[in-house]
Design a protein around this motif. Structure first.
Motif, PDB file in Angstrom:
ATOM      1  N   GLN A   1       4.634  18.381  -3.464  1.00 48.06           N
ATOM      2  CA  GLN A   1       5.949  18.079  -2.893  1.00 48.06           C
ATOM      3  C   GLN A   1       5.813  17.542  -1.468  1.00 48.06           C
ATOM      4  O   GLN A   1       6.473  16.566  -1.091  1.00 48.06           O
ATOM      5  N   GLU A   2       4.952  18.179  -0.699  1.00 45.55           N
ATOM      6  CA  GLU A   2       4.733  17.748   0.686  1.00 45.55           C
ATOM      7  C   GLU A   2       4.154  16.338   0.728  1.00 45.55           C
ATOM      8  O   GLU A   2       4.573  15.499   1.534  1.00 45.55           O
ATOM      9  N   ALA A   3       3.194  16.078  -0.155  1.00 46.39           N
ATOM     10  CA  ALA A   3       2.578  14.746  -0.202  1.00 46.39           C
ATOM     11  C   ALA A   3       3.589  13.693  -0.634  1.00 46.39           C
ATOM     12  O   ALA A   3       3.585  12.560  -0.126  1.00 46.39           O
ATOM     13  N   ASN A   4       4.483  14.061  -1.547  1.00 44.50           N
ATOM     14  CA  ASN A   4       5.502  13.121  -2.024  1.00 44.50           C
ATOM     15  C   ASN A   4       6.491  12.774  -0.917  1.00 44.50           C
ATOM     16  O   ASN A   4       6.860  11.607  -0.740  1.00 44.50           O
ATOM     17  N   VAL A   5       6.908  13.788  -0.157  1.00 45.32           N
ATOM     18  CA  VAL A   5       7.832  13.560   0.963  1.00 45.32           C
ATOM     19  C   VAL A   5       7.187  12.642   2.005  1.00 45.32           C
ATOM     20  O   VAL A   5       7.819  11.709   2.514  1.00 45.32           O
ATOM     21  N   ALA A   6       5.921  12.898   2.315  1.00 41.35           N
ATOM     22  CA  ALA A   6       5.206  12.076   3.300  1.00 41.35           C
ATOM     23  C   ALA A   6       5.076  10.635   2.814  1.00 41.35           C
ATOM     24  O   ALA A   6       5.235   9.684   3.593  1.00 41.35           O
TER      25      ALA A   6
ATOM     26  N   ILE B   1       7.061   9.071   0.705  1.00 40.27           N
ATOM     27  CA  ILE B   1       8.390   8.441   0.736  1.00 40.27           C
ATOM     28  C   ILE B   1       8.726   7.994   2.154  1.00 40.27           C
ATOM     29  O   ILE B   1       9.250   6.893   2.368  1.00 40.27           O
ATOM     30  N   LYS B   2       8.409   8.829   3.141  1.00 40.66           N
ATOM     31  CA  LYS B   2       8.661   8.472   4.543  1.00 40.66           C
ATOM     32  C   LYS B   2       7.856   7.238   4.939  1.00 40.66           C
ATOM     33  O   LYS B   2       8.362   6.342   5.615  1.00 40.66           O
ATOM     34  N   GLU B   3       6.600   7.205   4.509  1.00 41.06           N
ATOM     35  CA  GLU B   3       5.747   6.057   4.824  1.00 41.06           C
ATOM     36  C   GLU B   3       6.286   4.790   4.160  1.00 41.06           C
ATOM     37  O   GLU B   3       6.274   3.707   4.758  1.00 41.06           O
ATOM     38  N   LEU B   4       6.782   4.930   2.941  1.00 41.54           N
ATOM     39  CA  LEU B   4       7.342   3.783   2.226  1.00 41.54           C
ATOM     40  C   LEU B   4       8.603   3.274   2.917  1.00 41.54           C
ATOM     41  O   LEU B   4       8.783   2.060   3.087  1.00 41.54           O
TER      42      LEU B   4
ATOM     43  N   THR C   1       0.831  -1.207   0.000  1.00 40.65           N
ATOM     44  CA  THR C   1       0.000   0.000   0.000  1.00 40.65           C
ATOM     45  C   THR C   1       0.864   1.255   0.000  1.00 40.65           C
ATOM     46  O   THR C   1       0.583   2.221  -0.724  1.00 40.65           O
ATOM     47  N   ALA C   2       1.917   1.237   0.802  1.00 46.49           N
ATOM     48  CA  ALA C   2       2.825   2.385   0.867  1.00 46.49           C
ATOM     49  C   ALA C   2       3.518   2.606  -0.475  1.00 46.49           C
ATOM     50  O   ALA C   2       3.731   3.749  -0.895  1.00 46.49           O
ATOM     51  N   GLN C   3       3.868   1.514  -1.158  1.00 46.29           N
ATOM     52  CA  GLN C   3       4.507   1.623  -2.471  1.00 46.29           C
ATOM     53  C   GLN C   3       3.547   2.248  -3.485  1.00 46.29           C
ATOM     54  O   GLN C   3       3.940   3.113  -4.281  1.00 46.29           O
ATOM     55  N   GLN C   4       2.294   1.836  -3.436  1.00 45.27           N
ATOM     56  CA  GLN C   4       1.287   2.394  -4.341  1.00 45.27           C
ATOM     57  C   GLN C   4       1.092   3.886  -4.082  1.00 45.27           C
ATOM     58  O   GLN C   4       1.004   4.686  -5.019  1.00 45.27           O
ATOM     59  N   LYS C   5       1.031   4.260  -2.808  1.00 44.15           N
ATOM     60  CA  LYS C   5       0.882   5.676  -2.457  1.00 44.15           C
ATOM     61  C   LYS C   5       2.082   6.488  -2.934  1.00 44.15           C
ATOM     62  O   LYS C   5       1.930   7.609  -3.436  1.00 44.15           O
TER      63      LYS C   5
ATOM     64  N   THR D   1      11.372  -0.691   6.304  1.00 44.02           N
ATOM     65  CA  THR D   1      12.113  -0.985   7.535  1.00 44.02           C
ATOM     66  C   THR D   1      11.367  -2.001   8.392  1.00 44.02           C
ATOM     67  O   THR D   1      11.965  -2.949   8.918  1.00 44.02           O
ATOM     68  N   ALA D   2      10.050  -1.810   8.525  1.00 39.17           N
ATOM     69  CA  ALA D   2       9.243  -2.718   9.345  1.00 39.17           C
ATOM     70  C   ALA D   2       9.286  -4.137   8.790  1.00 39.17           C
ATOM     71  O   ALA D   2       9.446  -5.104   9.544  1.00 39.17           O
ATOM     72  N   PHE D   3       9.174  -4.263   7.477  1.00 34.69           N
ATOM     73  CA  PHE D   3       9.192  -5.599   6.873  1.00 34.69           C
ATOM     74  C   PHE D   3      10.586  -6.211   6.957  1.00 34.69           C
ATOM     75  O   PHE D   3      10.735  -7.408   7.227  1.00 34.69           O
ATOM     76  N   ALA D   4      11.606  -5.378   6.750  1.00 34.98           N
ATOM     77  CA  ALA D   4      12.985  -5.870   6.832  1.00 34.98           C
ATOM     78  C   ALA D   4      13.307  -6.337   8.247  1.00 34.98           C
ATOM     79  O   ALA D   4      13.939  -7.384   8.441  1.00 34.98           O
ATOM     80  N   ASN D   5      12.869  -5.580   9.252  1.00 30.88           N
ATOM     81  CA  ASN D   5      13.126  -5.965  10.643  1.00 30.88           C
ATOM     82  C   ASN D   5      12.429  -7.271  11.001  1.00 30.88           C
ATOM     83  O   ASN D   5      12.900  -8.019  11.863  1.00 30.88           O
ATOM     84  N   PHE D   6      11.312  -7.529  10.342  1.00 32.96           N
ATOM     85  CA  PHE D   6      10.572  -8.757  10.626  1.00 32.96           C
ATOM     86  C   PHE D   6      11.261  -9.969  10.013  1.00 32.96           C
ATOM     87  O   PHE D   6      11.323 -11.033  10.629  1.00 32.96           O
ATOM     88  N   THR D   7      11.776  -9.819   8.817  1.00 34.19           N
ATOM     89  CA  THR D   7      12.298 -10.967   8.078  1.00 34.19           C
ATOM     90  C   THR D   7      13.815 -11.126   8.136  1.00 34.19           C
ATOM     91  O   THR D   7      14.329 -12.221   7.898  1.00 34.19           O
ATOM     92  N   ALA D   8      14.536 -10.061   8.440  1.00 37.97           N
ATOM     93  CA  ALA D   8      16.005 -10.132   8.404  1.00 37.97           C
ATOM     94  C   ALA D   8      16.608  -9.520   9.662  1.00 37.97           C
ATOM     95  O   ALA D   8      16.006  -8.654  10.301  1.00 37.97           O
TER      96      ALA D   8
END
Length: 342
Positions: free
Chosen positions: A205-210, A212-215, A166-170, A220-227
């Motif tokens: 620009q503001e929406a894009n920065v937000a 990117i942060k969410e992505l 979802t974050a990637q789509q956003k 990070t969350a997925f990486a911390n779970f699996t690696a």
């Protein structure tokens, strides 16, 4: 047999086959779940043997691990005690293994909640193992008192995958919106013969920065779970300071050594402390300060399979403990300290 009878028999046969298919599918699902749980427990057992057994014992019983009797209080719980362990949720056991360390020194230490687990002798593995690995340890610990893990680890993994998708789509949508806004602003500026107005795309620009942060947070969350966590290399510390400052920092380090990071659970100084790691009585003689600092900060970068976990020690705390260890200059013992049989 009439045509109607043949159709009826055919319908019955279809229903029987469909029912059998559902039963087989359900059975396969149960087998798959059982196999996953079995693999999870097996993985947890190996990790437990490497990181936990020396203190908790092979069967989780008190005074079973070779280091148990050498540890300062509070010593490890009896993991085989179903009466007590059944009172803890899976998430609570996970939280104990993956928490941040707290300074338990009265008055000057960290603020600790009434229900918060803060025992220095139990290290954190938050910065050493993946969340998936920690859940496998929880699954194995549950077997020590005759229970099973009920937390749905696969569902949690799927949840993180969905959040990342979802974050990637956003992020993709925000990027496209920004590109479209940039083009529109450029076209309008060209028509008017003026410079592009950056404020015209401020919202995008503001929406894009937000986005990117969410992505990045999702990655990070997925990486911390699996690696396992991969941290930045530890830079060379500046350990030059006045004697008075070094002495003050060493006092802080001594407090942190025992009351926050529980180093004495595994390391011996004098007649007190554990036997998992080397004795530190003569650390001031034999260990280089820069090496000590880097080891404390990120032991896995120097020895990947070390039993010593990364405790998430801050730069300042690592420097303080390094300065404390530099003060340990005991005379050379007549004979080496023998480890307990294990």
């Amino acid at each position: 047999m009439t045509a109607a009878g043949m159709r009826a028999r055919g319908n019955v046969r279809t229903l029987v086959l469909a029912g059998a298919l559902v039963t087989v599918t359900a059975a396969l699902g149960m087998v798959g779940c059982t196999l996953f749980q079995s693999e999870q427990v097996s993985k947890g057992q190996k990790l437990y043997a490497h990181y936990c057994m020396h203190c908790h014992g092979e069967h989780g019983q008190q005074n079973e691990g070779y280091n148990w009797g050498q540890m300062p209080d509070p010593r490890p719980k009896d993991l085989s005690n179903k009466g007590e362990m059944s009172t803890f949720k899976d998430e609570e056991i996970f939280g104990t293994i993956s928490r941040d360390m707290k300074d338990t020194t009265p008055e000057v230490g960290d603020k600790i909640g009434d229900d918060e687990f803060a025992v220095p002798t139990m290290p954190t593995f938050k910065y050493t193992l993946s969340e998936e690995e920690i859940w496998s340890i929880v699954a194995y610990v549950r077997t020590l008192h005759g229970m099973k893990l009920t937390y749905n680890v696969e569902a949690r993994k799927k949840e993180l995958q969905d959040q990342l998708q979802t974050a990637q789509q956003k992020a993709d949508q925000a990027k496209q919106a920004l590109e479209a806004a940039d083009k529109k602003a450029e076209d309008e500026a060209e028509k008017k013969g003026v410079e592009v107005d950056e404020a015209a795309t401020a919202k995008e620009q503001e929406a894009n920065v937000a986005a990117i942060k969410e992505l990045e947070a999702g990655k990070t969350a997925f990486a911390n779970f699996t690696a396992r966590p991969k941290l930045a290399a530890v830079p060379r510390p500046d350990l030059t300071m006045a004697e008075t400052e070094a002495a003050k920092l060493a006092e802080t380090g001594k407090r942190l050594y025992g009351n926050k990071y529980g180093c004495n659970a595994c390391h011996r100084v004098g007649e007190a402390g554990g036997l998992v790691g080397p004795a530190l009585d003569r650390a001031g003689f034999r260990l280089n300060g820069t090496w000590v600092y880097r080891w404390i900060k990120y032991p896995q970068s120097m020895k990947p399979e070390t039993r010593m976990p990364n405790l998430g020690i801050s730069d300042q705390d690592a420097k303080a403990i390094t300065m404390y260890l530099a003060t340990l200059r005991a005379p050379k013992p007549e004979k080496p300290i023998e480890k307990a049989a294990h």
